[in-house]
Design a protein around this motif. Structure first.
Motif, PDB file in Angstrom:
ATOM      1  N   GLN A 145       0.710  -1.026   0.020  1.00 22.66           N
ATOM      2  CA  GLN A 145       0.047  -0.037  -0.062  1.00 22.66           C
ATOM      3  C   GLN A 145       0.816   1.226  -0.115  1.00 22.66           C
ATOM      4  O   GLN A 145       0.604   2.147  -0.795  1.00 22.66           O
ATOM      5  CB  GLN A 145      -0.888   0.199   1.329  1.00 22.66           C
ATOM      6  N   LEU A 146       2.032   1.253   0.832  1.00 26.40           N
ATOM      7  CA  LEU A 146       2.888   2.407   0.777  1.00 26.40           C
ATOM      8  C   LEU A 146       3.416   2.609  -0.383  1.00 26.40           C
ATOM      9  O   LEU A 146       3.607   3.484  -0.971  1.00 26.40           O
ATOM     10  CB  LEU A 146       3.852   2.323   1.822  1.00 26.40           C
ATOM     11  N   ASN A 147       4.153   1.571  -1.157  1.00 21.74           N
ATOM     12  CA  ASN A 147       4.741   1.594  -2.475  1.00 21.74           C
ATOM     13  C   ASN A 147       3.652   2.084  -3.384  1.00 21.74           C
ATOM     14  O   ASN A 147       4.081   3.214  -4.292  1.00 21.74           O
ATOM     15  CB  ASN A 147       4.940   0.240  -2.768  1.00 21.74           C
ATOM     16  N   TYR A 148       2.274   1.640  -3.463  1.00 23.47           N
ATOM     17  CA  TYR A 148       1.347   2.012  -4.180  1.00 23.47           C
ATOM     18  C   TYR A 148       1.110   3.643  -4.131  1.00 23.47           C
ATOM     19  O   TYR A 148       1.124   4.308  -5.017  1.00 23.47           O
ATOM     20  CB  TYR A 148       0.099   1.360  -4.220  1.00 23.47           C
ATOM     21  N   ALA A 149       0.984   4.006  -2.828  1.00 29.84           N
ATOM     22  CA  ALA A 149       0.717   5.491  -2.510  1.00 29.84           C
ATOM     23  C   ALA A 149       2.123   6.370  -2.889  1.00 29.84           C
ATOM     24  O   ALA A 149       1.752   7.536  -3.388  1.00 29.84           O
ATOM     25  CB  ALA A 149       0.626   5.830  -1.260  1.00 29.84           C
ATOM     26  N   THR A 150       3.316   5.822  -2.777  1.00 33.06           N
ATOM     27  CA  THR A 150       4.548   6.812  -3.294  1.00 33.06           C
ATOM     28  C   THR A 150       4.543   6.928  -4.621  1.00 33.06           C
ATOM     29  O   THR A 150       4.774   7.930  -5.244  1.00 33.06           O
ATOM     30  CB  THR A 150       5.889   5.800  -2.958  1.00 33.06           C
ATOM     31  N   ARG A 209       1.716   5.404   5.482  1.00 31.50           N
ATOM     32  CA  ARG A 209       3.091   5.183   6.398  1.00 31.50           C
ATOM     33  C   ARG A 209       2.547   4.941   7.909  1.00 31.50           C
ATOM     34  O   ARG A 209       3.070   4.268   8.428  1.00 31.50           O
ATOM     35  CB  ARG A 209       3.877   6.436   6.417  1.00 31.50           C
ATOM     36  N   ILE A 210       1.563   5.644   8.271  1.00 30.52           N
ATOM     37  CA  ILE A 210       1.043   5.518   9.611  1.00 30.52           C
ATOM     38  C   ILE A 210       0.136   4.391   9.931  1.00 30.52           C
ATOM     39  O   ILE A 210       0.526   3.384  10.782  1.00 30.52           O
ATOM     40  CB  ILE A 210      -0.264   6.449   9.784  1.00 30.52           C
ATOM     41  N   GLU A 211      -0.336   3.440   8.726  1.00 28.83           N
ATOM     42  CA  GLU A 211      -0.774   2.213   9.007  1.00 28.83           C
ATOM     43  C   GLU A 211       0.367   1.141   9.118  1.00 28.83           C
ATOM     44  O   GLU A 211       0.345   0.026   9.708  1.00 28.83           O
ATOM     45  CB  GLU A 211      -1.671   1.870   7.824  1.00 28.83           C
ATOM     46  N   LEU A 212       1.461   1.318   8.128  1.00 28.06           N
ATOM     47  CA  LEU A 212       2.524   0.414   8.075  1.00 28.06           C
ATOM     48  C   LEU A 212       3.220   0.615   9.399  1.00 28.06           C
ATOM     49  O   LEU A 212       3.512  -0.351  10.115  1.00 28.06           O
ATOM     50  CB  LEU A 212       3.577   0.833   7.212  1.00 28.06           C
ATOM     51  N   LEU A 213       3.560   1.637   9.987  1.00 34.63           N
ATOM     52  CA  LEU A 213       4.077   1.861  11.359  1.00 34.63           C
ATOM     53  C   LEU A 213       3.265   1.116  12.433  1.00 34.63           C
ATOM     54  O   LEU A 213       3.748   0.308  13.214  1.00 34.63           O
ATOM     55  CB  LEU A 213       4.169   3.499  11.562  1.00 34.63           C
ATOM     56  N   ASN A 214       1.966   1.408  12.634  1.00 41.54           N
ATOM     57  CA  ASN A 214       1.086   0.947  13.583  1.00 41.54           C
ATOM     58  C   ASN A 214       1.243  -0.731  13.469  1.00 41.54           C
ATOM     59  O   ASN A 214       1.168  -1.133  14.305  1.00 41.54           O
ATOM     60  CB  ASN A 214      -0.536   1.383  13.461  1.00 41.54           C
TER      61      ASN A 214
END
Length: 476
Positions: free
Chosen positions: A405-410, A441-446
């Motif tokens: 998800q973060l890669n797609y968002a980036t 990023r927040i979701e990955l961190l959590n």
């Protein structure tokens, strides 16, 4: 056909205006990062922001340091340790009851004056009378009462030791959890700082566009609102960070005002529990390793010994007595005598035996209650193991999804900025893409923090949590 011609003419006019303004706003069509050098992640100085906000210099700490300090300074551990020391002395006192009771009593009396001898003849007397007595008694275990009392105190001390070990396990878990809460808040601040930088760049861009005649006041107001929202989010995480600092310092047993600061700049998932172990195998380990289980088991054994001690009220109780005495005066000398005696009490229990039986029955009911609590504790442990075991499996999948998800968002942010730079996109697309990336990023961190805490919780569940087991894969 006519409609398509009109659309083509409008398109040519729009592009002509855009090219006419290109010399004026050439720098305005570049990505948002060009408007704020601080937008780069590496420039998001979290420590400087925290110092500025709280006016306190942070104290760098790592997970292993926090756990080590907590094991030495935590006040719950100290209180439980004192209870264990008290129980040890109670056990030694119970052993001391097997020793004989020895007392000495002595006196001297000085006589001077006249006394009547035979009630008739007066005589002058000047004597120093001397007397001393040694008493030695031994209860010979009081019919076994002292034996059961000593066993009960020994098991009680063992239960207190188990409770001390379990308290340490709880503090290790609590310290690690609060450390990760603090680390999560710290990295969240870094994410929110980056978001604020981007919203500041966005505001600067919209203001420049409006000044160049290519933007509207609505865009500027919206950008100001976005910037204010970013500031609010940053302050919220700063508040969470300070609360997490106090919570971690408190469990560590140091001054609660201490501004502890995790040294990690990122968080990575790490495995602490063997993935090949099934929930059933983890539960079997817990049955023999959990100190709270051992505490309850020893408490049950203690109560059984107390019940046996009550029944000694029916047992004959022999006693031994020795008395050595010397008497005399300073003038004629001192003479001694010795007395040896044996006694036996044959009781029928307290209050014709009824008091003894009812007392024993009461203790037996308490034993049954503790057995039910032990069974419920084991069921709760099994539930926690099952829950945390399958949570670990799902969290691993969630981490991989969050990474994608973060890669797609980036990539989405890059494409939105390129489209804006080429004049094919609009600013709102970039804003939305950046917001999605920020949330990713927040979701990955959590998710990673939740997984790491889950691994520590699994160690706690099966009774193998320890300083060494937690830090073996820890590399800040």
């Amino acid at each position: 056909m006519k409609r398509w011609v009109i659309i083509l003419i409008i398109f040519i006019i729009i592009n002509t205006k855009a090219y006419a303004h290109k010399s004026i706003v050439d720098d305005l069509s570049t990505p948002l990062d060009a408007y704020c050098e601080n937008c780069k992640e590496e420039n998001a100085d979290v420590e400087a922001e925290i110092i500025e906000h709280f006016k306190k210099e942070p104290v760098p700490v790592s997970l292993d340091e926090c756990i080590g300090v907590a094991l030495l300074n935590n006040f719950n551990i100290k209180a439980t340790h004192s209870e264990y020391i008290s129980a040890k002395w109670d056990y030694r006192n119970a052993l001391a009851q097997f020793l004989p009771d020895v007392t000495f009593q002595g006196y001297t009396i000085y006589y001077k004056g006249q006394v009547l001898v035979g009630g008739v003849v007066p005589d002058n007397v000047e004597e120093l009378a001397i007397s001393g007595t040694v008493h030695v008694t031994h209860d010979l275990t009081k019919g076994g009462e002292q034996i059961f009392e000593a066993k009960a105190q020994k098991l009680k001390a063992r239960a207190n030791l188990n409770n001390l070990d379990f308290t340490k396990d709880e503090i290790i878990l609590e310290t690690a959890t609060k450390y990760y809460d603090l680390l999560k808040a710290k990295i969240s601040i870094e994410i929110q700082l980056k978001n604020l930088y981007e919203r500041t760049a966005q505001l600067k861009l919209t203001q420049n566009l409006m000044e160049a005649g290519l933007g509207t006041r609505f865009d500027v107001i919206r950008s100001k609102s976005e910037q204010a929202l970013a500031e609010q989010s940053l302050i919220k995480y700063l508040e969470q960070f300070r609360a997490a600092q106090a919570a971690l310092a408190n469990v560590m047993g140091i001054e609660v005002y201490t501004p502890v600061f995790p040294i990690e700049i990122e968080v990575q998932p790490f495995i602490l529990v063997d993935e090949n172990l099934s929930p059933e195998e983890l539960f079997k380990i817990a049955e023999f390793s959990r100190d709270d289980v051992k505490t309850l088991e020893n408490q049950i054994k203690t109560m059984k010994q107390e019940k046996y001690k009550v029944y000694t009220e029916f047992v004959p109780k022999p006693r031994f007595l020795y008395q050595g005495q010397f008497q005399g005066t300073a003038r004629v000398g001192v003479y001694s005598n010795n007395v040896v005696g044996g006694y036996i009490d044959i009781p029928i229990g307290s209050r014709l035996g009824v008091g003894t039986v009812t007392k024993a029955k009461s203790i037996q009911a308490l034993i049954e209650s503790q057995k039910y609590k032990l069974e419920q504790l084991l069921r709760d442990i099994k539930e926690s193991i099952i829950s945390d075991y399958y949570s670990a499996e799902l969290l691993k999948e969630r981490i991989e999804i969050a990474k994608k998800q973060l890669n797609y968002a980036t990539d989405s942010v890059k494409l939105a900025e390129l489209r804006l730079d080429a004049g094919e996109g609009i600013l709102i697309d970039v804003i939305q893409a950046q917001g999605i990336k920020n949330n990713a990023r927040i979701e990955l961190l959590n998710t990673i923090v939740e997984y790491n805490v889950n691994q520590i919780k699994l160690l706690y569940d099966n009774g193998t949590i320890s300083y060494d087991n937690i830090v073996k894969n820890y590399s800040p």
